[in-house]
Design a protein around this motif. Structure first.
Motif, PDB file in Angstrom:
ATOM      1  N   MET A  97       0.807  -1.213   0.000  1.00  0.00           N
ATOM      2  CA  MET A  97       0.000   0.000   0.000  1.00  0.00           C
ATOM      3  C   MET A  97       0.843   1.267   0.000  1.00  0.00           C
ATOM      4  N   THR A 185      -3.078  -5.915  -4.664  1.00  0.00           N
ATOM      5  CA  THR A 185      -2.778  -6.035  -3.230  1.00  0.00           C
ATOM      6  C   THR A 185      -3.481  -7.237  -2.606  1.00  0.00           C
ATOM      7  N   THR A 339      -1.983   7.406   3.573  1.00  0.00           N
ATOM      8  CA  THR A 339      -2.255   6.015   3.192  1.00  0.00           C
ATOM      9  C   THR A 339      -2.226   5.107   4.412  1.00  0.00           C
TER      10      THR A 339
END
Length: 507
Positions: A97, A185, A339
């Protein structure tokens, strides 16, 4: 929206019952704590009855371990931190991420999705919207907030019913969640959970994120095709012509965004070229000393997660620098902070799930259940494709109540992966089948986190849209995806086709 009101009423009653039942379930974090406590109690109960099984590989007798004993309670306290930091998907997702966050925060992902959809001819617009929805999953949940409302805007601007466009985008983003042309992801996340479950049987078993790649590439085209057909032949005719007064104009790609996309593409090419230089030559840096790229514990497989992060980070940085969304290093740090801030809920979930997985492993309940379950299924000759299809349906049913792909797999993997291994099926094949069930029912459960947001988007065009309207609209997609995707898996199984680098069908 169905033509037969009686049928619609029946569907609404059924789905409302699912919703009421699902709403009684606690938050996934609390659910994992409850499950952890249940494992502790169950380990004590099973150990009282001295339940034992024989490991078919080693011949070892395996008995349940009482975690409420003196040594068990000590272990619960002393290894709690290790259970959290050692939880395989935690670091994998957070590292990946870091790169995805830069690509998303800089505006690259949003611009790329808009560019893809806007440049498509009208007759292919439905297929492009669904395909873009599937591809948006490389950025985790970005497609829900970017592409779903964009699908409605595009259809409205082209004189079609906007809710049909919204439904098509939703079908791609959520119904095709596991399909993609790229490693997303989700791949390392599920692979980490599968590996932990597989090591209950085989402590040396490793599962790279690429194990389902070939199947997921094929799935991308299957889901796009099925979704397009359902949209044009079932959903669009039911909504008919749009008579509302909400007009939309497509916001065109700006010259600045175009320049940013070109810069991102150039630097993506540079990144890929460098990776190829490290992997293609026989003595490449990311190959093992024996020259292997995929098979075994190679640097390429071990470094897959950082490579995914770099794959997004470099183009995202290039786009941001060109468009001005990243002016200096402070912007990079801020985007990374934002994030990681957004990952707080996942980190909390990882702590709870890490304890559950550890307790389940220590208790030996998973191994006992897997070997006992496998022996039972073999004794009644319920194996092969019927078992795999039933497994997909079970995953789809559970998905109606627990929306998180990782939360469900953390619960299911320790039971089903070892069980299927005992029956001769690989962990990566079990994971592949799970992904079908997990994806196809996303779009019909009100418990999916983004479901309420989708309804809010739809209400912009029709105030009467509610849960029943959205679910009844998405049911045809869910059924068609489940059938078509399962047929694809059956074909893969029958012809024993390769499912991905480092992945096999049989154990």
């Amino acid at each position: 929206m169905l033509s037969n009101k009686k049928d619609l009423s029946l569907i609404d009653r059924f789905l409302n019952r699912i919703e009421r039942t699902g709403n009684k379930l606690p938050h996934p974090v609390i659910l994992f704590f409850i499950l952890s406590f249940a494992v502790l109690v169950l380990s004590w109960v099973v150990s009282l009855f001295e339940v034992a099984v024989t490991h078919p590989g080693t011949g070892e007798t395996i008995r349940a371990v009482n975690l409420l004993s003196k040594s068990g309670i000590r272990r619960i306290f002393t290894e709690a931190v290790g259970n959290f930091t050692g939880f395989a998907p935690l670091g994998v997702v957070l590292v990946a991420m870091l790169g995805v966050g830069i690509a998303e925060k800089s505006g690259l992902i949003s611009a790329a999705l808009k560019k893809t959809v806007l440049s498509a001819p009208d007759k292919y617009i439905t297929a492009v919207v669904i395909f873009a929805g599937i591809m948006s999953n490389i950025a985790s949940d970005a497609g829900y907030v970017v592409l779903v409302p964009l699908g409605a805007v595009i259809f409205a601007a082209k004189g079609r019913h906007p809710i049909v466009g919204l439904a098509a985008a939703f079908a791609g983003v959520s119904g095709g969640f596991s399909a993609n042309l790229l490693i997303s992801t989700l791949d390392p996340l599920l692979a980490g959970l599968s590996q932990e479950a597989a090591q209950l049987i085989d402590p040396t078993y490793t599962i790279p994120p690429t194990v389902n790649y070939y199947f997921m590439v094929a799935s991308t085209f299957i889901v796009t095709t099925i979704g397009t057909w359902v949209t044009e032949n079932i959903v669009a005719p039911r909504f008919g012509e749009y008579t509302g007064d909400h007009e939309e104009e497509l916001e065109k790609i700006t010259a600045e965004e175009n320049a940013g996309l070109k810069s991102a593409l150039i630097w993506l090419g540079v990144t890929l070229a460098i990776i190829l230089l490290m992997t293609v030559p026989e003595n490449g840096i990311l190959r093992s000393d024996a020259g292997n790229l995929i098979m075994g514990s190679t640097p390429f497989v071990g470094g897959m997660v950082p490579l995914i992060a770099i794959f997004f980070f470099v183009p995202g940085l290039a786009y941001g620098r060109k468009t001005g969304s990243i002016a200096n290093s402070d912007d990079i740090a801020r985007y990374l902070d934002e994030t990681m801030s957004g990952m707080g809920g996942y980190i909390t979930l990882a702590f709870a799930a890490g304890q559950f997985v550890a307790y389940f492993n220590w208790s030996k309940l998973g191994t006992i259940l897997a070997i006992g379950g496998a022996d039972f299924l073999q004794s009644i000759n319920f194996t092969g494709l019927p078992l795999i299809i039933l497994f997909i349906l079970v995953a789809g049913l559970i998905n109606l109540f627990i929306g998180s792909a990782s939360a469900k797999w953390a619960i299911m993997a320790p039971v089903f992966v070892p069980m299927l291994m005992q029956l001769g099926y690989s962990p990566e094949f079990a994971q592949m089948a799970y992904r079908i069930g997990d994806s196809t029912t996303n779009i019909i459960t009100p418990l999916m986190p983004y479901f309420a947001i989708i309804i809010a988007f739809a209400k912009k065009y029709d105030e009467d849209v509610g849960i029943g309207t959205l679910i009844s609209t998405m049911v045809p997609y869910s059924i068609a995806f489940m059938i078509g995707w399962t047929i694809l898996l059956v074909i893969w199984f029958i012809f024993n086709l390769p499912i991905g680098p480092g992945g096999v069908l049989f154990y």
